[in-house]
Design a protein around this motif. Structure first.
Motif, PDB file in Angstrom:
ATOM      1  N   GLN A   4       0.828  -1.209   0.000  1.00  0.00           N
ATOM      2  CA  GLN A   4       0.000   0.000   0.000  1.00  0.00           C
ATOM      3  C   GLN A   4       0.860   1.256   0.000  1.00  0.00           C
ATOM      4  O   GLN A   4       0.579   2.213  -0.733  1.00  0.00           O
ATOM      5  CB  GLN A   4      -0.925  -0.012   1.213  1.00  0.00           C
ATOM      6  N   ALA A   5       1.913   1.244   0.798  1.00  0.00           N
ATOM      7  CA  ALA A   5       2.803   2.404   0.824  1.00  0.00           C
ATOM      8  C   ALA A   5       3.474   2.618  -0.527  1.00  0.00           C
ATOM      9  O   ALA A   5       3.785   3.753  -0.912  1.00  0.00           O
ATOM     10  CB  ALA A   5       3.850   2.231   1.916  1.00  0.00           C
ATOM     11  N   GLY A   6       3.668   1.523  -1.272  1.00  0.00           N
ATOM     12  CA  GLY A   6       4.290   1.623  -2.585  1.00  0.00           C
ATOM     13  C   GLY A   6       3.341   2.012  -3.695  1.00  0.00           C
ATOM     14  O   GLY A   6       3.770   2.161  -4.840  1.00  0.00           O
ATOM     15  N   GLY A   7       2.040   2.129  -3.384  1.00  0.00           N
ATOM     16  CA  GLY A   7       1.095   2.607  -4.384  1.00  0.00           C
ATOM     17  C   GLY A   7       0.084   1.600  -4.871  1.00  0.00           C
ATOM     18  O   GLY A   7      -0.707   1.908  -5.766  1.00  0.00           O
ATOM     19  N   LEU A   8       0.065   0.384  -4.303  1.00  0.00           N
ATOM     20  CA  LEU A   8      -0.877  -0.646  -4.738  1.00  0.00           C
ATOM     21  C   LEU A   8      -2.086  -0.645  -3.817  1.00  0.00           C
ATOM     22  O   LEU A   8      -1.963  -0.832  -2.606  1.00  0.00           O
ATOM     23  CB  LEU A   8      -0.201  -2.020  -4.732  1.00  0.00           C
ATOM     24  N   ALA A   9      -3.269  -0.446  -4.396  1.00  0.00           N
ATOM     25  CA  ALA A   9      -4.474  -0.241  -3.598  1.00  0.00           C
ATOM     26  C   ALA A   9      -5.116  -1.534  -3.126  1.00  0.00           C
ATOM     27  O   ALA A   9      -5.711  -1.570  -2.053  1.00  0.00           O
ATOM     28  CB  ALA A   9      -5.496   0.573  -4.395  1.00  0.00           C
ATOM     29  N   ASN A  10      -5.017  -2.599  -3.926  1.00  0.00           N
ATOM     30  CA  ASN A  10      -5.719  -3.839  -3.586  1.00  0.00           C
ATOM     31  C   ASN A  10      -5.098  -4.999  -4.359  1.00  0.00           C
ATOM     32  O   ASN A  10      -4.152  -4.821  -5.130  1.00  0.00           O
ATOM     33  CB  ASN A  10      -7.220  -3.713  -3.896  1.00  0.00           C
ATOM     34  N   ILE A  11      -5.660  -6.203  -4.155  1.00  0.00           N
ATOM     35  CA  ILE A  11      -5.077  -7.393  -4.764  1.00  0.00           C
ATOM     36  C   ILE A  11      -5.215  -7.382  -6.281  1.00  0.00           C
ATOM     37  O   ILE A  11      -4.345  -7.900  -6.990  1.00  0.00           O
ATOM     38  CB  ILE A  11      -5.701  -8.672  -4.160  1.00  0.00           C
ATOM     39  N   PHE A  12      -6.293  -6.791  -6.838  1.00  0.00           N
ATOM     40  CA  PHE A  12      -6.423  -6.764  -8.294  1.00  0.00           C
ATOM     41  C   PHE A  12      -5.290  -5.964  -8.924  1.00  0.00           C
ATOM     42  O   PHE A  12      -4.724  -6.354  -9.944  1.00  0.00           O
ATOM     43  CB  PHE A  12      -7.772  -6.169  -8.702  1.00  0.00           C
ATOM     44  N   GLU A  13      -4.963  -4.835  -8.299  1.00  0.00           N
ATOM     45  CA  GLU A  13      -3.874  -4.012  -8.840  1.00  0.00           C
ATOM     46  C   GLU A  13      -2.542  -4.728  -8.704  1.00  0.00           C
ATOM     47  O   GLU A  13      -1.711  -4.709  -9.615  1.00  0.00           O
ATOM     48  CB  GLU A  13      -3.831  -2.655  -8.147  1.00  0.00           C
ATOM     49  N   LYS A  14      -2.339  -5.364  -7.545  1.00  0.00           N
ATOM     50  CA  LYS A  14      -1.090  -6.109  -7.362  1.00  0.00           C
ATOM     51  C   LYS A  14      -0.999  -7.271  -8.345  1.00  0.00           C
ATOM     52  O   LYS A  14       0.064  -7.533  -8.924  1.00  0.00           O
ATOM     53  CB  LYS A  14      -0.993  -6.622  -5.924  1.00  0.00           C
ATOM     54  N   SER A  15      -2.114  -7.987  -8.521  1.00  0.00           N
ATOM     55  CA  SER A  15      -2.127  -9.126  -9.439  1.00  0.00           C
ATOM     56  C   SER A  15      -1.809  -8.702 -10.865  1.00  0.00           C
ATOM     57  O   SER A  15      -1.142  -9.433 -11.604  1.00  0.00           O
ATOM     58  CB  SER A  15      -3.496  -9.812  -9.399  1.00  0.00           C
ATOM     59  N   LEU A  16      -2.273  -7.537 -11.246  1.00  0.00           N
ATOM     60  CA  LEU A  16      -2.041  -7.031 -12.601  1.00  0.00           C
ATOM     61  C   LEU A  16      -0.546  -6.977 -12.903  1.00  0.00           C
ATOM     62  O   LEU A  16      -0.097  -7.382 -13.983  1.00  0.00           O
ATOM     63  CB  LEU A  16      -2.669  -5.649 -12.749  1.00  0.00           C
ATOM     64  N   GLY A  17       0.239  -6.491 -11.942  1.00  0.00           N
ATOM     65  CA  GLY A  17       1.684  -6.457 -12.130  1.00  0.00           C
ATOM     66  C   GLY A  17       2.325  -7.816 -11.950  1.00  0.00           C
ATOM     67  O   GLY A  17       3.228  -8.204 -12.702  1.00  0.00           O
ATOM     68  N   SER A  18       1.852  -8.567 -10.960  1.00  0.00           N
ATOM     69  CA  SER A  18       2.455  -9.861 -10.650  1.00  0.00           C
ATOM     70  C   SER A  18       2.396 -10.822 -11.826  1.00  0.00           C
ATOM     71  O   SER A  18       3.359 -11.536 -12.116  1.00  0.00           O
ATOM     72  CB  SER A  18       1.747 -10.465  -9.437  1.00  0.00           C
ATOM     73  N   ALA A  19       1.258 -10.857 -12.526  1.00  0.00           N
ATOM     74  CA  ALA A  19       1.092 -11.797 -13.633  1.00  0.00           C
ATOM     75  C   ALA A  19       2.054 -11.520 -14.779  1.00  0.00           C
ATOM     76  O   ALA A  19       2.355 -12.423 -15.575  1.00  0.00           O
ATOM     77  CB  ALA A  19      -0.350 -11.759 -14.138  1.00  0.00           C
ATOM     78  N   MET A  20       2.554 -10.282 -14.870  1.00  0.00           N
ATOM     79  CA  MET A  20       3.442  -9.927 -15.976  1.00  0.00           C
ATOM     80  C   MET A  20       4.770 -10.673 -15.931  1.00  0.00           C
ATOM     81  O   MET A  20       5.464 -10.763 -16.949  1.00  0.00           O
ATOM     82  CB  MET A  20       3.698  -8.421 -15.974  1.00  0.00           C
ATOM     83  N   LYS A  21       5.137 -11.202 -14.775  1.00  0.00           N
ATOM     84  CA  LYS A  21       6.398 -11.937 -14.673  1.00  0.00           C
ATOM     85  C   LYS A  21       6.423 -13.146 -15.598  1.00  0.00           C
ATOM     86  O   LYS A  21       7.484 -13.625 -15.974  1.00  0.00           O
ATOM     87  CB  LYS A  21       6.632 -12.405 -13.229  1.00  0.00           C
ATOM     88  N   GLY A  22       5.232 -13.657 -15.932  1.00  0.00           N
ATOM     89  CA  GLY A  22       5.161 -14.864 -16.748  1.00  0.00           C
ATOM     90  C   GLY A  22       5.329 -14.646 -18.237  1.00  0.00           C
ATOM     91  O   GLY A  22       5.303 -15.616 -19.003  1.00  0.00           O
ATOM     92  N   GLY A  23       5.493 -13.400 -18.666  1.00  0.00           N
ATOM     93  CA  GLY A  23       5.705 -13.142 -20.082  1.00  0.00           C
ATOM     94  C   GLY A  23       4.444 -13.331 -20.902  1.00  0.00           C
ATOM     95  O   GLY A  23       3.337 -13.111 -20.419  1.00  0.00           O
ATOM     96  N   THR A  24       4.611 -13.782 -22.140  1.00  0.00           N
ATOM     97  CA  THR A  24       3.492 -13.831 -23.095  1.00  0.00           C
ATOM     98  C   THR A  24       3.321 -15.178 -23.781  1.00  0.00           C
ATOM     99  O   THR A  24       2.434 -15.327 -24.614  1.00  0.00           O
ATOM    100  CB  THR A  24       3.686 -12.757 -24.181  1.00  0.00           C
ATOM    101  N   THR A  25       4.143 -16.163 -23.461  1.00  0.00           N
ATOM    102  CA  THR A  25       4.068 -17.448 -24.160  1.00  0.00           C
ATOM    103  C   THR A  25       2.925 -18.301 -23.617  1.00  0.00           C
ATOM    104  O   THR A  25       2.367 -18.009 -22.563  1.00  0.00           O
ATOM    105  CB  THR A  25       5.404 -18.211 -24.057  1.00  0.00           C
TER     106      THR A  25
END
Length: 508
Positions: free
Chosen positions: A357-378
């Motif tokens: 939250q201090a870093g700017g993430l409001a909730n789990i949906f917002e965090k998940s949006l960034g987290s899923a990007m680690k998996g790339g696009t394949t």
């Protein structure tokens, strides 16, 4: 006065912008034709226009919640004025699957690995001690402590003697899912190619009996795998002495290895994030995803985990599933989590940690949006249970909690021989026997914590590299660390206390 680069627009359809640097109350925002209505830390969101109460808040053209009240242009948009909403998410099984442009074998990258007799490849070379139960944890720690750098100097090819102590193994129902997960995790470590030899130590009266553990998991006692039971050996002191003798006998063979060039297809990378911030989904996570796309093209395996941290954006993965069965298995795990966490104030139900939250993430949906990007696009090729052996090459998912040590323990038990860990706030994490590479999302944190950070993905935010170039740089560093170059966490000696199997059952 800020220029246009002060605020970051991630997608044309977004109604929030991201602050590149801290902003002050009343600061002019020429690009919006108004003044800032609140003091804002870097990485936080600002309303790009008026957002009416109940209207979806969009970031990366993805819904991360709804306005809890009318939000005026220039206002700070965060957990105080966003509410989590559920909405229909079409899984679209396979709709976004794109063929992978695999490189010919002759063109694939190589690293210097250790080839085991069964053909598996190691990135490190440890002797491991594993407790079947908390009651033998002290014994294996004392045995490991005996093997100081001075005593191991005669074995330069051995990276160390490491104790994997744990706090379960008894006082638990058996058979049970918890019991199965614990045994699967221990077996995954005992079989891990980064362990040249293993000693498993039990007490004798615990539910997780050593003999049954070995037999049920298909482990084979021999020169590489030894077992002791304290009540049979003669107690604490006698078992410590016997353990030291056993490891001393293992060390010559463990040292008799050398590194040779091997294809990058032997790499299995566990993808982890912790202490995320508003920049994680802009720099470190997509850059790591770009590196994983490269790895997959070279025949390697990328393992995304932390099931609560794909909640709300799971369709980004199901649309890349190679079959409806693979996509449905992921949805089934999310449904299990919904039942498991019902009534609890946990991350799956929307609440992220104070650092997030201090870093700017409001909730789990917002965090998940960034987290899923680690998996790339394949394509998503398979979904695995926690600590289940991973046999598929390419991008896969392993079910786990979002708690870093537990998730990483499962990935290593599944076969990960390296961990890539993104962080925006600064995580002081390390792991054994598979080392952790830490990727910083912003330059300020990287500079402040450079002793702990391996890669500065803040260069993307600074405009020095784009995401694709950062991915290339990450992939190159992965090959170096896989070849034996120590990570920052290894230099600091981290990893001795980060073996944390998932406890999901009743303790009685």
């Amino acid at each position: 006065m800020p220029d246009a680069a002060t605020l970051i627009r991630l997608h044309a359809n977004d109604n929030v912008l991201i602050a590149r640097a801290p902003l002050t109350l009343g600061q002019p925002l020429p690009e919006l034709g108004l003044r800032l209505r609140a003091q804002m830390p870097a990485g936080h969101k600002i309303a790009a226009r008026r957002i009416a109460a109940g209207e979806p808040v969009r970031k990366y053209d993805t819904v991360i919640g709804a306005a809890a009240r009318d939000i005026e242009a220039g206002e700070h948009v965060h957990s105080h004025n966003i509410v989590l909403i559920d909405f229909d998410r079409d899984p679209g099984f396979g709709q976004d699957v794109r063929p992978v442009d695999y490189l010919p074998e002759a063109e694939r990258a190589r690293f210097m690995g250790i080839v085991r007799p069964d053909g598996r490849v190691a990135t490190r070379n440890f002797v491991g001690l594993i407790s079947s139960v908390n009651c033998s944890a002290t014994v294996i720690q004392r045995v490991a402590a005996h093997f100081t750098p001075e005593r191991l100097a005669a074995y330069p090819n051995v990276d160390g003697v490491v104790a994997f102590a744990q706090t379960s193994g008894c006082g638990m129902s058996s058979p049970s899912e918890h019991f199965d997960v614990l045994r699967r995790t221990i077996a995954g470590y005992a079989n891990h190619p980064n362990l040249a030899a293993v000693l498993i130590v039990g007490l004798g009266c615990e539910r997780n009996q050593v003999g049954d553990l070995v037999a049920s998991q298909g482990l084979a006692a021999g020169e590489r795998l030894k077992t002791f039971v304290m009540q049979e050996v003669g107690g604490t002191r006698a078992t410590i002495e016997a353990g030291i003798r056993a490891v001393e006998a293992m060390l010559p063979a463990a040292n008799d290895v050398h590194r040779v060039p091997v294809p990058a297809s032997h790499l299995k990378i566990g993808l982890e994030c912790g202490g995320s911030d508003g920049f994680s989904g802009i720099t470190a996570n997509p850059a790591l995803g770009a590196a994983m796309d490269i790895l997959v093209r070279h025949g390697g395996t990328a393992i995304l985990s932390e099931t609560p941290e794909i909640h709300g954006v799971e369709y980004m993965l199901t649309r890349r599933a190679i079959s409806p069965a693979v996509g449905q298995k992921l949805l089934d795990r999310l449904a299990w989590w919904e039942r498991y966490t019902r009534g609890h104030n946990g991350q799956f139900n929307g609440v992220v940690g104070p650092g997030n939250q201090a870093g700017g993430l409001a909730n789990i949906f917002e965090k998940s949006l960034g987290s899923a990007m680690k998996g790339g696009t394949t394509p998503l090729r398979a979904v695995y249970e926690y600590a289940e052996p991973i046999t598929e090459h390419g991008f896969v998912f392993m079910d786990s909690p979002g708690y870093d040590p537990v998730a990483t323990t499962g990935q290593i038990a599944s076969g990960a021989n390296l961990i890539c860990f993104t962080t925006g706030r600064g995580s002081m994490f390390g792991s054994k026997p598979a080392p952790t590479i830490k990727l910083a999302s912003n330059t300020a944190m990287y500079s402040r914590l450079e002793e702990d950070m391996d890669i500065n993905c803040g260069l993307v935010l600074d405009g020095e590299l784009d995401v694709a170039q950062m991915g290339e740089r990450i992939f190159g560093q992965i090959l170096r660390h896989a070849s034996g170059e120590k990570t920052k966490s290894e230099a600091l000696g981290l990893g001795d206390h980060e073996f944390v199997p998932w406890h999901l059952g009743i303790v009685s």
